[in-house]
Scaffold this active site. Structure first.
Site, PDB file in Angstrom:
ATOM      1  N   ASN A  62       0.879  -1.023  -0.014  1.00  0.00           N
ATOM      2  CA  ASN A  62       0.044   0.188   0.100  1.00  0.00           C
ATOM      3  C   ASN A  62       0.812   1.336   0.079  1.00  0.00           C
ATOM      4  OD1 ASN A  62       0.462  -0.830   2.671  1.00  0.00           O
ATOM      5  ND2 ASN A  62      -0.888   0.434   3.541  1.00  0.00           N
ATOM      6  N   GLU A  64       0.361   5.110   0.841  1.00  0.00           N
ATOM      7  CA  GLU A  64      -0.618   6.304   1.304  1.00  0.00           C
ATOM      8  C   GLU A  64      -0.374   7.816   0.593  1.00  0.00           C
ATOM      9  OE1 GLU A  64      -2.211   4.130   5.178  1.00  0.00           O
ATOM     10  OE2 GLU A  64      -0.760   5.760   5.470  1.00  0.00           O
ATOM     11  N   CYS A  73      -4.139   0.613  -2.744  1.00  0.00           N
ATOM     12  CA  CYS A  73      -3.886  -0.558  -2.036  1.00  0.00           C
ATOM     13  C   CYS A  73      -2.772  -1.282  -2.634  1.00  0.00           C
ATOM     14  CB  CYS A  73      -5.234  -1.062  -1.597  1.00  0.00           C
ATOM     15  SG  CYS A  73      -6.657  -0.114  -0.996  1.00  0.00           S
ATOM     16  N   GLU A  75      -3.043  -4.580  -3.086  1.00  0.00           N
ATOM     17  CA  GLU A  75      -3.566  -5.410  -3.868  1.00  0.00           C
ATOM     18  C   GLU A  75      -3.672  -4.881  -5.290  1.00  0.00           C
ATOM     19  OE1 GLU A  75      -4.827  -4.588  -0.987  1.00  0.00           O
ATOM     20  OE2 GLU A  75      -6.359  -6.031  -0.535  1.00  0.00           O
ATOM     21  N   CYS A 112     -10.459  -4.403   0.691  1.00  0.00           N
ATOM     22  CA  CYS A 112     -11.602  -3.500   0.831  1.00  0.00           C
ATOM     23  C   CYS A 112     -12.450  -3.414  -0.593  1.00  0.00           C
ATOM     24  CB  CYS A 112     -10.924  -2.056   0.654  1.00  0.00           C
ATOM     25  SG  CYS A 112     -10.066  -1.492  -1.036  1.00  0.00           S
ATOM     26  N   CYS A 115     -10.833  -2.805  -4.078  1.00  0.00           N
ATOM     27  CA  CYS A 115      -9.819  -3.870  -4.235  1.00  0.00           C
ATOM     28  C   CYS A 115     -10.454  -5.161  -4.940  1.00  0.00           C
ATOM     29  CB  CYS A 115      -8.705  -4.470  -3.123  1.00  0.00           C
ATOM     30  SG  CYS A 115      -7.494  -2.909  -2.989  1.00  0.00           S
TER      31      CYS A 115
END
Length: 160
Positions: A62, A64, A73, A75, A112, A115
């Site tokens: 990830n 940010e 993210c 994934e 999430c 994703c």
């Protein structure tokens, strides 16, 4: 009105040691990817590893941003890189793991919604299921045979 029930099977392993050697290797790649996460705000480090049909493994973590929705993210980093680097090569499996600087993550972490939708798009495009492995920092691992198990009413290009 019709009432319907949606059910899917998944496997719950007590630890990474119960996984097959291929699954263990993939999860260890995801664990290694966590170290490269850039998560100064959430302190939640996620690693993902994608196994491709050609045997290659692609990792992601990830990333940010102070403008919160601008982060990406793990994934999506991994699957988008796989799609860019190896276009047309099917994704066989994805392993996801997370740790936190704030507390011990001892339960499997799931993806999430964004994703899940992104992974579902790849699964729908390649017309073969993508196995998904999910764990926290330690402990149990959830294994699903298909991303679509996690998002059964996925939006796809047929709606466009």
């Amino acid at each position: 009105m019709q009432k319907r029930k949606l059910v899917f099977d998944y496997n719950l392993f007590d630890s990474i040691e119960e996984l097959s050697s291929v699954q263990q290797k993939l999860m260890h790649s995801a664990i290694a990817a966590r170290k490269d996460a850039y998560a100064p705000y959430s302190k939640f480090h996620v690693g993902a590893a994608v196994l491709l049909k050609n045997g290659k493994t692609v990792i992601g973590s990830n990333q940010e941003n102070a403008s919160y929705p601008a982060g990406v993210c793990a994934e999506r980093v991994a699957i988008l890189y796989a799609g860019a680097k190896y276009p047309g090569v099917a994704i066989v499996a994805i392993a996801i793991t997370a740790t936190s600087k704030n507390h011990k993550v001892d339960a499997p972490v799931t993806s999430c919604g964004i994703c899940r939708q992104s992974m579902a798009e790849y699964e729908q495009k390649q017309k073969t299921p993508i196995e998904i492995l999910m764990m926290g920092e330690i402990g149990q691992v959830i294994q699903c045979n298909s991303v679509l198990d996690l998002i059964p009413f996925a939006f796809d290009s047929a709606f466009l």
